[in-house]
Design a protein around this motif. Structure first.
Motif: not given
Lengths: 182, 418
Positions: A97, A104, A106, B5, B7-8, B10, B12, B14-16, B18
């Motif tokens: 996590y 993210e 970068r 481009k 900095e995207r 996610l 929380a 979405e991250r979990w 993933l």
């Protein structure tokens, strides 16, 4: 001088790794939150002096206490640094996590899958090669207290690169979140 | 294609999500057979077995501490200083002018034929008592304590102790994890204050630092107590523990802010690495030597100068009425209170124990402990707290000294123990 930051959750062995890499003497204990401020040391990678920073353990990049504030601030202030994400192999989910959050942003990331021995004792098997394929950054299994994997980690620090989070999402065949605000 | 481009980030969730997908592909969890480690882990956290276990562990370590420190101090250094170094030095420097002899060696009366008492403590000079206390007494106590703490830290026992005491500490608005800075402070308050950073809210950190600075004696003080008042040390600890919990409860009521639950990670037990334990003990001991020894020497010099110039008598007679009225402590204890600002271990060493009743000694030791934090700790307070909290800590300190000292005085009077 280029910088290497050691980041990860608390009690995953960042300070042990730091002491190994920098020949330093940071205090190491078996409880979360031993390191509450950052320690700096130096090491040589391929003939170049590199500054290495041991950072307090942090659950995520949204700080909850003073030690985590130190960690997040450190990461923000050193944009060009390589980040070694230290993950406890027996608790991969949580470590990932934080690693994803850092990816993210970068940063150039390399993953140290530490405490491989603990995971093995608990009969947990982590496929480091597959993880490397998915993330697109180097993943090195290691046991920092015994120095195992240390050489590989150091030799691959240069391979750390920033990667696209979208790529990682594709690699696991998911579309999670790709549809939103595009 | 007009992809930009950016900095995207996610969310929380979405991250979990993933993380879940990745771990499904990467991590295989096999059947797990619980072993001795797990048995020990549950045994030490379950209150029915854990509390007796904790008492046994702490008692064992306390015994080790006493034996270890006693072996070096009484078995070796008291003899070296008492029968060799101090008598030799007093003879060798006899020709010095009075004032210099007093500062370096101590009160000439101690070296008279008819003197009864321990010259190691009674002399008071920089080269006698000033060296005796840090190197013969305190050093061995702090090494023993640092060693014990390092073992507690490295095995993974501390977080389990935190789970056990969580219920009690929650009543005073602290998290169970507050046991970590508290125990660390028993070695030295300076790293204890740093360790409060793992507490979550400002309120908890402020409370913890205030309680540490006031109620938790450091290894150097404990070493001196163990050497000078072994019979009273249990009472001193009990009283300080009551003060810690009682005043913590009051602080929690009056200081604004929240004391939320913190989720705590309990790491698995691990066999400690001896190299790490020794390294940690050494680095802390070195810090003690560098910070404490100069202040002990300076403290001795100040006290002897005050004695030699007669200033101590003036201060003592000024404070006599006050000390007697509020705390029931004789004016002889003044010297000790004066150096209490510099080093509390030295202050305890300077208490005129033979001239006081047990209860007076007891109350003096308590006063010295809750007295102003040592300079090194105070420097840490300045670094870690804002000015409002620093003022509050000092206010808390003063109130505590009077309220707590006053109550103990009254209890002593009621019990007829003076």
């Amino acid at each position: 001088m280029s910088k290497v930051l050691l980041m990860g959750q608390s009690n995953v062995g960042k300070s042990v790794l730091f002491n190994r890499l920098a020949g330093a003497r940071a205090t190491v204990s078996n409880y979360p939150g031993t390191t509450v401020d950052f320690d700096k040391g130096r090491m040589r990678i391929e003939g170049q002096d590199v500054e290495i920073v041991d950072i307090p353990g942090s659950f995520s990049l949204e700080p909850k206490d003073r030690a985590e504030e130190v960690a997040v601030k450190m990461l923000e202030e050193t944009k060009g640094a390589t980040v070694v994400c230290v993950i406890d192999s027996s608790k991969v989910e949580r470590g990932l996590y934080l690693a994803l959050e850092i990816i993210e942003k970068r940063h150039s990331v390399i993953i140290a899958l530490n405490m491989a021995d603990v995971a093995k004792d608990a009969n947990i098997n982590v496929d480091a090669e597959r993880l490397e394929e998915i993330l697109g950054v180097p993943v090195v299994p290691m046991v920092a207290t015994r120095g195992e994997g240390l050489k590989e980690l150091v030799s691959r620090i240069r391979e750390a690169v920033p990667v696209e989070i979208e790529g990682i999402i594709k690699n696991v065949g998911g579309k999670s979140g790709t549809s939103s605000h595009s | 294609m007009w992809e930009v481009k950016v900095e995207r980030a996610l969310t929380a969730d979405e991250r979990w999500d993933l993380v879940d997908k990745i771990t499904k592909e990467v991590v295989k969890v096999g059947a797990y057979k619980p072993g001795l480690r797990d048995a020990l882990a549950s045994l030490t956290v379950n209150p029915w077995t854990g509390i007796p276990f904790a008492i046994a562990v702490l008692y064992g370590f306390w015994t080790f501490f006493g034996e270890f420190a006693g072996l070096f101090t009484d078995g070796f250094f008291v003899r070296i200083f008492g029968t060799h170094w101090i008598p030799w030095l007093s003879g060798a420097l006899e020709g010095l002018p009075d004032w210099l002899f007093t500062i370096l060696v101590g009160d000439r009366a101690v070296f008279a034929e008819d003197f009864v008492g321990d010259p190691c403590f009674a002399a008071g000079g920089v080269l006698t008592t000033g060296l005796f206390m840090p190197f013969a007494v305190v050093l061995w106590a702090v090494i023993a304590l640092f060693l014990v703490l390092a073992i507690l830290e490295d095995t993974g026992y501390l977080p389990r102790l935190a789970v056990l005491v969580d219920t009690v500490l929650h009543k005073i608005g602290l998290h169970g994890f507050a046991i970590v800075p508290t125990l660390v402070s028993l070695g030295c308050n300076v790293p204890g204050v740093t360790a409060t950073r793992l507490l979550e809210t400002r309120k908890q950190r402020f409370m913890m630092i205030a309680l540490l600075g006031v109620f938790v004696p450091c290894g150097a003080q404990i070493g001196m107590m163990e050497e000078l008042i072994p019979g009273l040390i249990g009472w001193v600890f009990l009283t300080l523990a009551i003060g810690y919990l009682g005043f913590g409860w009051v602080l929690n009521k009056i200081w604004p802010g929240e004391s939320p639950e913190i989720l705590m990670d309990v790491p698995p037990y691990r066999a400690p690495q001896w190299s790490n334990i020794l390294r940690k003990t050494w680095s802390r001991t070195r810090h003690f030597l560098m910070v404490a020894v100069p202040f002990v020497l300076l403290g001795c010099a100040i006290v002897m100068v005050l004695y030699a110039t007669g200033a101590m008598d003036t201060i003592a007679s000024g404070l006599e009425g006050f000390l007697a009225a509020v705390f029931g402590v004789p004016a002889d204890a003044t010297a000790s209170l004066v150096v209490g600002f510099l080093r509390k271990d030295l202050a305890i060493g300077l208490l005129p124990i033979d001239a006081m009743t047990n209860y007076q000694v007891f109350i003096s030791v308590i006063l010295l402990t809750i007295y102003f934090p040592c300079l090194a700790t105070f420097a840490m307070l300045l670094r870690e707290l804002n000015w409002k909290e620093i003022l509050a800590t000092l206010g808390f300190l003063i109130v505590t000294i009077f309220v707590f000292g006053g109550i103990l005085h009254l209890i002593g009077l009621a019990g007829g123990w003076y």
